[in-house]
Write a protein that holds these residues in place. Sequence first.
Motif, PDB file in Angstrom:
ATOM      1  N   GLU A  67      32.167  75.740  74.005  1.00 33.41           N
ATOM      2  CA  GLU A  67      30.951  76.510  74.314  1.00 33.41           C
ATOM      3  C   GLU A  67      29.933  76.409  73.180  1.00 33.41           C
ATOM      4  O   GLU A  67      28.737  76.252  73.411  1.00 33.41           O
ATOM      5  CB  GLU A  67      31.287  77.982  74.577  1.00 33.41           C
ATOM      6  CG  GLU A  67      31.968  78.172  75.921  1.00 33.41           C
ATOM      7  CD  GLU A  67      31.936  79.605  76.438  1.00 33.41           C
ATOM      8  OE1 GLU A  67      31.342  80.486  75.776  1.00 33.41           O
ATOM      9  OE2 GLU A  67      32.511  79.830  77.502  1.00 33.41           O
ATOM     10  N   GLY A  83      35.884  78.959  82.530  1.00 26.31           N
ATOM     11  CA  GLY A  83      35.818  79.794  81.318  1.00 26.31           C
ATOM     12  C   GLY A  83      37.151  79.864  80.595  1.00 26.31           C
ATOM     13  O   GLY A  83      37.980  78.963  80.682  1.00 26.31           O
ATOM     14  N   ASP A 112      37.719  85.985  80.896  1.00 26.44           N
ATOM     15  CA  ASP A 112      36.675  85.722  81.895  1.00 26.44           C
ATOM     16  C   ASP A 112      37.062  86.100  83.328  1.00 26.44           C
ATOM     17  O   ASP A 112      36.212  86.604  84.070  1.00 26.44           O
ATOM     18  CB  ASP A 112      36.252  84.241  81.856  1.00 26.44           C
ATOM     19  CG  ASP A 112      35.283  83.949  80.729  1.00 26.44           C
ATOM     20  OD1 ASP A 112      34.663  84.893  80.217  1.00 26.44           O
ATOM     21  OD2 ASP A 112      35.143  82.771  80.364  1.00 26.44           O
ATOM     22  N   THR A 155      33.018  87.103  88.706  1.00 28.97           N
ATOM     23  CA  THR A 155      33.538  87.175  87.334  1.00 28.97           C
ATOM     24  C   THR A 155      32.986  85.985  86.538  1.00 28.97           C
ATOM     25  O   THR A 155      32.532  84.997  87.118  1.00 28.97           O
ATOM     26  CB  THR A 155      35.081  87.106  87.304  1.00 28.97           C
ATOM     27  OG1 THR A 155      35.485  85.777  87.674  1.00 28.97           O
ATOM     28  CG2 THR A 155      35.711  88.138  88.221  1.00 28.97           C
ATOM     29  N   PHE A 156      33.073  86.087  85.213  1.00 26.81           N
ATOM     30  CA  PHE A 156      32.628  84.971  84.364  1.00 26.81           C
ATOM     31  C   PHE A 156      33.435  83.700  84.668  1.00 26.81           C
ATOM     32  O   PHE A 156      32.930  82.590  84.482  1.00 26.81           O
ATOM     33  CB  PHE A 156      32.775  85.334  82.880  1.00 26.81           C
ATOM     34  CG  PHE A 156      31.483  85.754  82.220  1.00 26.81           C
ATOM     35  CD1 PHE A 156      30.257  85.590  82.843  1.00 26.81           C
ATOM     36  CD2 PHE A 156      31.506  86.299  80.928  1.00 26.81           C
ATOM     37  CE1 PHE A 156      29.072  85.968  82.213  1.00 26.81           C
ATOM     38  CE2 PHE A 156      30.331  86.676  80.290  1.00 26.81           C
ATOM     39  CZ  PHE A 156      29.112  86.504  80.935  1.00 26.81           C
ATOM     40  N   TYR A 181      31.625  81.562  87.117  1.00 29.59           N
ATOM     41  CA  TYR A 181      30.325  81.019  86.708  1.00 29.59           C
ATOM     42  C   TYR A 181      30.495  79.559  86.301  1.00 29.59           C
ATOM     43  O   TYR A 181      31.460  79.207  85.627  1.00 29.59           O
ATOM     44  CB  TYR A 181      29.801  81.763  85.475  1.00 29.59           C
ATOM     45  CG  TYR A 181      29.016  83.020  85.743  1.00 29.59           C
ATOM     46  CD1 TYR A 181      29.506  84.036  86.544  1.00 29.59           C
ATOM     47  CD2 TYR A 181      27.762  83.197  85.146  1.00 29.59           C
ATOM     48  CE1 TYR A 181      28.767  85.198  86.756  1.00 29.59           C
ATOM     49  CE2 TYR A 181      27.021  84.353  85.355  1.00 29.59           C
ATOM     50  CZ  TYR A 181      27.530  85.347  86.155  1.00 29.59           C
ATOM     51  OH  TYR A 181      26.808  86.486  86.354  1.00 29.59           O
ATOM     52  N   PRO A 192      29.757  76.657  83.719  1.00 26.94           N
ATOM     53  CA  PRO A 192      29.580  76.822  82.277  1.00 26.94           C
ATOM     54  C   PRO A 192      28.110  76.974  81.875  1.00 26.94           C
ATOM     55  O   PRO A 192      27.778  77.820  81.048  1.00 26.94           O
ATOM     56  CB  PRO A 192      30.188  75.541  81.696  1.00 26.94           C
ATOM     57  CG  PRO A 192      31.159  75.073  82.729  1.00 26.94           C
ATOM     58  CD  PRO A 192      30.643  75.540  84.065  1.00 26.94           C
ATOM     59  N   GLU A 201      25.671  78.250  83.491  1.00 26.66           N
ATOM     60  CA  GLU A 201      25.161  79.571  83.862  1.00 26.66           C
ATOM     61  C   GLU A 201      25.692  80.625  82.888  1.00 26.66           C
ATOM     62  O   GLU A 201      24.958  81.498  82.434  1.00 26.66           O
ATOM     63  CB  GLU A 201      25.597  79.878  85.297  1.00 26.66           C
ATOM     64  CG  GLU A 201      24.843  81.013  85.918  1.00 26.66           C
ATOM     65  CD  GLU A 201      25.291  81.295  87.347  1.00 26.66           C
ATOM     66  OE1 GLU A 201      26.257  80.672  87.835  1.00 26.66           O
ATOM     67  OE2 GLU A 201      24.671  82.182  87.951  1.00 26.66           O
ATOM     68  N   LYS A 202      26.966  80.500  82.536  1.00 25.70           N
ATOM     69  CA  LYS A 202      27.532  81.440  81.550  1.00 25.70           C
ATOM     70  C   LYS A 202      26.793  81.293  80.212  1.00 25.70           C
ATOM     71  O   LYS A 202      26.509  82.292  79.542  1.00 25.70           O
ATOM     72  CB  LYS A 202      29.043  81.207  81.381  1.00 25.70           C
ATOM     73  CG  LYS A 202      29.676  82.206  80.422  1.00 25.70           C
ATOM     74  CD  LYS A 202      31.156  82.030  80.228  1.00 25.70           C
ATOM     75  CE  LYS A 202      31.641  82.934  79.105  1.00 25.70           C
ATOM     76  NZ  LYS A 202      32.963  82.581  78.586  1.00 25.70           N
ATOM     77  N   HIS A 203      26.455  80.059  79.853  1.00 23.45           N
ATOM     78  CA  HIS A 203      25.755  79.839  78.575  1.00 23.45           C
ATOM     79  C   HIS A 203      24.395  80.508  78.533  1.00 23.45           C
ATOM     80  O   HIS A 203      23.855  80.735  77.463  1.00 23.45           O
ATOM     81  CB  HIS A 203      25.563  78.329  78.310  1.00 23.45           C
ATOM     82  CG  HIS A 203      26.850  77.608  78.077  1.00 23.45           C
ATOM     83  ND1 HIS A 203      26.984  76.252  78.214  1.00 23.45           N
ATOM     84  CD2 HIS A 203      28.071  78.074  77.737  1.00 23.45           C
ATOM     85  CE1 HIS A 203      28.232  75.904  77.972  1.00 23.45           C
ATOM     86  NE2 HIS A 203      28.913  76.994  77.674  1.00 23.45           N
ATOM     87  N   SER A 249      25.701  84.843  78.395  1.00 17.80           N
ATOM     88  CA  SER A 249      26.854  85.419  77.698  1.00 17.80           C
ATOM     89  C   SER A 249      26.473  86.071  76.367  1.00 17.80           C
ATOM     90  O   SER A 249      25.378  85.874  75.838  1.00 17.80           O
ATOM     91  CB  SER A 249      27.905  84.336  77.445  1.00 17.80           C
ATOM     92  OG  SER A 249      27.477  83.493  76.397  1.00 17.80           O
TER      93      SER A 249
END
Length: 208
Positions: A22, A165, A169, A180-181, A184, A186, A188-190, A193
């Motif tokens: 990440e 994740g 997550d 949930t994460f 997502y 990656p 979009e999570k970036h 988060s």
Amino acid sequence: MPRRLGSGSLVIATHNAGKLKEISALLAPHGMNCLSAGSLGLPEPAETGETFIQNAVIKARSAAETSGIVSLADDSGLSVAALSGRPGVYTADWAERQWFEGKPGRDWYLAMGKVEGLLCEAGPDVDRSAWFSCVLAIAWPDGETLVYEGRVDGSLTWPPRGLLGFGYDPVFIPSGDTRTFAEYDPEEKHRVSHRADAFAKLVAEHFG
Ligand code: IMP
């Protein structure tokens, strides 16, 4: 005036593969040559701090002093409102287990189950709100060290959902969503988060 980064090497002071992935993705647009602490054979210091800030600084300073290269460390974790902020800095420890062969390892489903067990003990009306925190510490070999804090609020669900994740997550739903994460992408999570929040602050100071 904060020191500029943007070319040259940067050590990512983590031995956690999920975080390394990440952090490298978040730094990719900024042109740094990212080296991992593991690939340089740097020691993994004991995380003896009582706060995310203290632990992030321990890791960044250790890497900067042993490598002689500017180093970035992340300390992060999950805090649960109904558990008075636990597991907090002990988030990874809650996943510790002795494997069958006697070797220690981490089992995130065990850790998520521990949190859920405590919430169930508190009763059906328990407050399920929780947040991920991230502290980034950047350390130069000459001793300068700066920290940036990020956070994302949400709530915990059960059973776990999603395969993406890492860590907790699959049980964490960020506020305003139903996924949930671990559901997502990656990228979009970036964007949303706790790590992205801390990174935005670091990037604003040191890049561009
Ligand atoms: P540490 O910062 O290496 O002490 O580890 C903190 C732990 O918090 C990680 O090993 C994960 O289990 C958990 N954690 C931190 N960030 C995230 C995240 O983005 N998703 C899921 N779990 C996380």
